[in-house]
Design a protein around this motif. Structure first.
Motif, PDB file in Angstrom:
ATOM      1  N   TYR A 109       0.841  -1.206   0.000  1.00  0.00           N
ATOM      2  CA  TYR A 109       0.000   0.000   0.000  1.00  0.00           C
ATOM      3  C   TYR A 109       0.875   1.255   0.000  1.00  0.00           C
ATOM      4  N   ASP A 110       0.504   2.170  -0.860  1.00  0.00           N
ATOM      5  CA  ASP A 110       1.176   3.465  -0.945  1.00  0.00           C
ATOM      6  C   ASP A 110       0.136   4.487  -1.371  1.00  0.00           C
ATOM      7  N   SER A 111      -0.066   5.476  -0.531  1.00  0.00           N
ATOM      8  CA  SER A 111      -1.108   6.474  -0.820  1.00  0.00           C
ATOM      9  C   SER A 111      -0.828   7.250  -2.099  1.00  0.00           C
ATOM     10  N   ARG A 112       0.401   7.192  -2.579  1.00  0.00           N
ATOM     11  CA  ARG A 112       0.724   7.914  -3.803  1.00  0.00           C
ATOM     12  C   ARG A 112       0.320   7.141  -5.057  1.00  0.00           C
ATOM     13  N   LYS A 113      -0.009   5.863  -4.886  1.00  0.00           N
ATOM     14  CA  LYS A 113      -0.427   5.067  -6.036  1.00  0.00           C
ATOM     15  C   LYS A 113      -1.825   5.468  -6.479  1.00  0.00           C
ATOM     16  N   SER A 114      -2.069   5.340  -7.767  1.00  0.00           N
ATOM     17  CA  SER A 114      -3.407   5.629  -8.285  1.00  0.00           C
ATOM     18  C   SER A 114      -4.372   4.521  -7.871  1.00  0.00           C
TER      19      SER A 114
END
Length: 224
Positions: free
Chosen positions: A39-44
């Motif tokens: 998980y990475d909040s910067r991913k779309s």
């Protein structure tokens, strides 16, 4: 799984509990832990959906493999073999011998292990071949051509079974455990016998009704 494939005591003697814990642990690692890792909040949103879909697919594959493994390792029969009871698992029975299963016996049941016995040898030659095969790892109980109904083996069971008092004498520290296992069996109390029980992991004891050979219970004691 525990109700049908690994009922008591097979969840202990056949390793059902350990297999289940491994399966659950693997799914937990593949699921929540991998989700935290990727998980990475910067991913779309599109990329996150793809990542989650891959994790879900991996979980399904791992779950399917785990269920298949537990199915192949499940106990299918508890067979009285000469001087003991032996647990037979689905993977123990050579596939090429399954067609030799006698009518009336389900070779690899899915609704819990059935209790069986072994027929007498036809002659000394068959006995010699069976003994040699057993020395190489193919136990008599693993061979469907020798299986017979438990009713046909009751007299053999009663002949080799020993009085419960001998078990108490052998395991004085476990007398309370033995008495607890026989509690509530007042009608059979005076005739309870025992027979050794060989499992995949451990050796246990089967409690027998000395009047008819019925199985009354199990004890985690090595009575060999």
């Amino acid at each position: 799984m525990f109700s049908y494939w690994y009922p008591y005591p097979h969840r202990e003697v056949s390793g059902g509990r350990e297999l289940f814990l491994i399966m659950v642990s693997v799914d937990v690692i593949i699921g929540p832990l991998m989700t935290l890792i990727i998980y990475d909040s910067r991913k779309s949103l599109r990329v996150l959906r793809y990542d989650i879909a891959v994790i879900v697919l991996l979980q399904i594959v791992a779950l399917g493999y785990g269920l298949w493994t537990m199915s192949m390792a499940r106990p299918v029969h508890l067979v009285f073999e000469i001087d003991r009871f032996r647990v037979v698992h689905a993977i123990d029975v050579p596939p090429e011998l399954l067609d030799q299963t006698r009518p009336g016996i389900v070779a690899l049941p899915y609704r819990g292990p059935t209790v069986l016995g072994l027929r007498p040898f036809k002659d000394d030659l068959e006995k010699m071949h069976a003994t040699l095969a057993a020395l190489q790892g193919l136990q008599l109980s693993y061979r469907p051509e020798f299986w017979q109904s438990y009713d046909a083996s009751r007299n053999d069971v009663l002949r080799i079974a020993k009085p419960i008092e001998q078990l108490k004498a052998r395991f004085p520290d476990s007398v309370k455990q033995i008495e607890a296992a026989t509690a509530g069996k007042a009608e059979a109390a005076r005739t309870i016998l025992y027979v050794p029980f060989s499992g995949r992991k451990d050796f246990w004891t089967v409690l027998i009704d000395g009047r008819n050979g019925d199985i009354l219970g199990y004890l985690p004691l090595d009575s060999f």
